[in-house]
Write a protein that holds these residues in place. Sequence first.
Motif, PDB file in Angstrom:
ATOM      1  N   PHE A  34      23.102 126.762  40.383  1.00 47.76           N
ATOM      2  CA  PHE A  34      22.243 127.905  40.681  1.00 47.76           C
ATOM      3  C   PHE A  34      22.166 128.855  39.486  1.00 47.76           C
ATOM      4  O   PHE A  34      21.092 129.316  39.096  1.00 47.76           O
ATOM      5  N   CYS A  35      23.318 129.139  38.878  1.00 49.05           N
ATOM      6  CA  CYS A  35      23.355 130.024  37.701  1.00 49.05           C
ATOM      7  C   CYS A  35      22.587 129.424  36.534  1.00 49.05           C
ATOM      8  O   CYS A  35      21.871 130.127  35.812  1.00 49.05           O
ATOM      9  N   LEU A  36      22.722 128.120  36.327  1.00 47.35           N
ATOM     10  CA  LEU A  36      21.978 127.450  35.253  1.00 47.35           C
ATOM     11  C   LEU A  36      20.479 127.514  35.514  1.00 47.35           C
ATOM     12  O   LEU A  36      19.686 127.714  34.580  1.00 47.35           O
ATOM     13  N   ALA A  37      20.078 127.343  36.779  1.00 49.87           N
ATOM     14  CA  ALA A  37      18.651 127.421  37.116  1.00 49.87           C
ATOM     15  C   ALA A  37      18.114 128.830  36.881  1.00 49.87           C
ATOM     16  O   ALA A  37      17.020 129.009  36.326  1.00 49.87           O
ATOM     17  N   ILE A  38      18.872 129.833  37.276  1.00 51.21           N
ATOM     18  CA  ILE A  38      18.464 131.226  37.050  1.00 51.21           C
ATOM     19  C   ILE A  38      18.378 131.510  35.549  1.00 51.21           C
ATOM     20  O   ILE A  38      17.416 132.102  35.066  1.00 51.21           O
ATOM     21  N   GLY A  39      19.385 131.091  34.792  1.00 49.87           N
ATOM     22  CA  GLY A  39      19.381 131.299  33.339  1.00 49.87           C
ATOM     23  C   GLY A  39      18.226 130.584  32.661  1.00 49.87           C
ATOM     24  O   GLY A  39      17.577 131.125  31.767  1.00 49.87           O
ATOM     25  N   GLY A  40      17.964 129.353  33.077  1.00 48.19           N
ATOM     26  CA  GLY A  40      16.840 128.603  32.494  1.00 48.19           C
ATOM     27  C   GLY A  40      15.510 129.246  32.826  1.00 48.19           C
ATOM     28  O   GLY A  40      14.617 129.328  31.975  1.00 48.19           O
ATOM     29  N   GLY A  41      15.364 129.713  34.046  1.00 52.54           N
ATOM     30  CA  GLY A  41      14.124 130.404  34.426  1.00 52.54           C
ATOM     31  C   GLY A  41      13.942 131.695  33.647  1.00 52.54           C
ATOM     32  O   GLY A  41      12.839 132.021  33.211  1.00 52.54           O
ATOM     33  N   TYR A  42      15.020 132.433  33.465  1.00 54.97           N
ATOM     34  CA  TYR A  42      14.967 133.667  32.682  1.00 54.97           C
ATOM     35  C   TYR A  42      14.556 133.363  31.248  1.00 54.97           C
ATOM     36  O   TYR A  42      13.687 134.026  30.681  1.00 54.97           O
ATOM     37  N   PHE A  45      10.743 132.078  31.310  1.00 55.64           N
ATOM     38  CA  PHE A  45       9.655 132.941  31.756  1.00 55.64           C
ATOM     39  C   PHE A  45       9.792 134.399  31.348  1.00 55.64           C
ATOM     40  O   PHE A  45       8.783 135.067  31.087  1.00 55.64           O
ATOM     41  N   VAL A  46      10.990 134.923  31.268  1.00 53.96           N
ATOM     42  CA  VAL A  46      11.158 136.358  31.012  1.00 53.96           C
ATOM     43  C   VAL A  46      11.205 136.667  29.526  1.00 53.96           C
ATOM     44  O   VAL A  46      10.550 137.606  29.070  1.00 53.96           O
ATOM     45  N   ILE A  47      11.950 135.914  28.756  1.00 52.37           N
ATOM     46  CA  ILE A  47      12.117 136.219  27.333  1.00 52.37           C
ATOM     47  C   ILE A  47      10.786 136.191  26.578  1.00 52.37           C
ATOM     48  O   ILE A  47      10.511 137.106  25.801  1.00 52.37           O
ATOM     49  N   PRO A  48       9.901 135.203  26.781  1.00 52.24           N
ATOM     50  CA  PRO A  48       8.614 135.268  26.086  1.00 52.24           C
ATOM     51  C   PRO A  48       7.790 136.509  26.482  1.00 52.24           C
ATOM     52  O   PRO A  48       7.104 137.090  25.644  1.00 52.24           O
ATOM     53  N   LYS A  49       7.907 136.930  27.726  1.00 54.09           N
ATOM     54  CA  LYS A  49       7.190 138.134  28.155  1.00 54.09           C
ATOM     55  C   LYS A  49       7.768 139.376  27.489  1.00 54.09           C
ATOM     56  O   LYS A  49       7.030 140.296  27.161  1.00 54.09           O
TER      57      LYS A  49
END
Length: 118
Positions: A34-42, A45-49
């Motif tokens: 779950f933590c890896l999925a959250i980190g990968g999503g961040y 999707f978030v860092i480029p934004k």
Amino acid sequence: MNAQEILNELQGLDANNVGSWPMYVYVSACILLFCLAIGGGYYQFVIPKLELLERSQAEEKILRTDFEKKQKKVASLDAYRKQLAEMEKSFAGMLRQLPSKTEVANLLNDISQTRVAS
């Protein structure tokens, strides 16, 4: 259970038979995934934004400064127009004081005669 027993139990886990894992290992693996999925999503999707946001904020500062400069120019446009009209009037008055083409010939003759006389 001591640390050695836990380590031996972890080494003996079968990745193909997840149902036989102890509950604490199964929950820990789920939390880790779950933590890896959250980190990968961040990261995806978030860092480029955030980078786009920083660039946009920098561009906004530049555009805002440019806008303020232009706004100051627009605010003083009427004063510049009045000044231009006054300059045109004074320039026209100065042009009237200059000798005309017919007076230039007489002026040159007067200068030449003054030179000869002195």
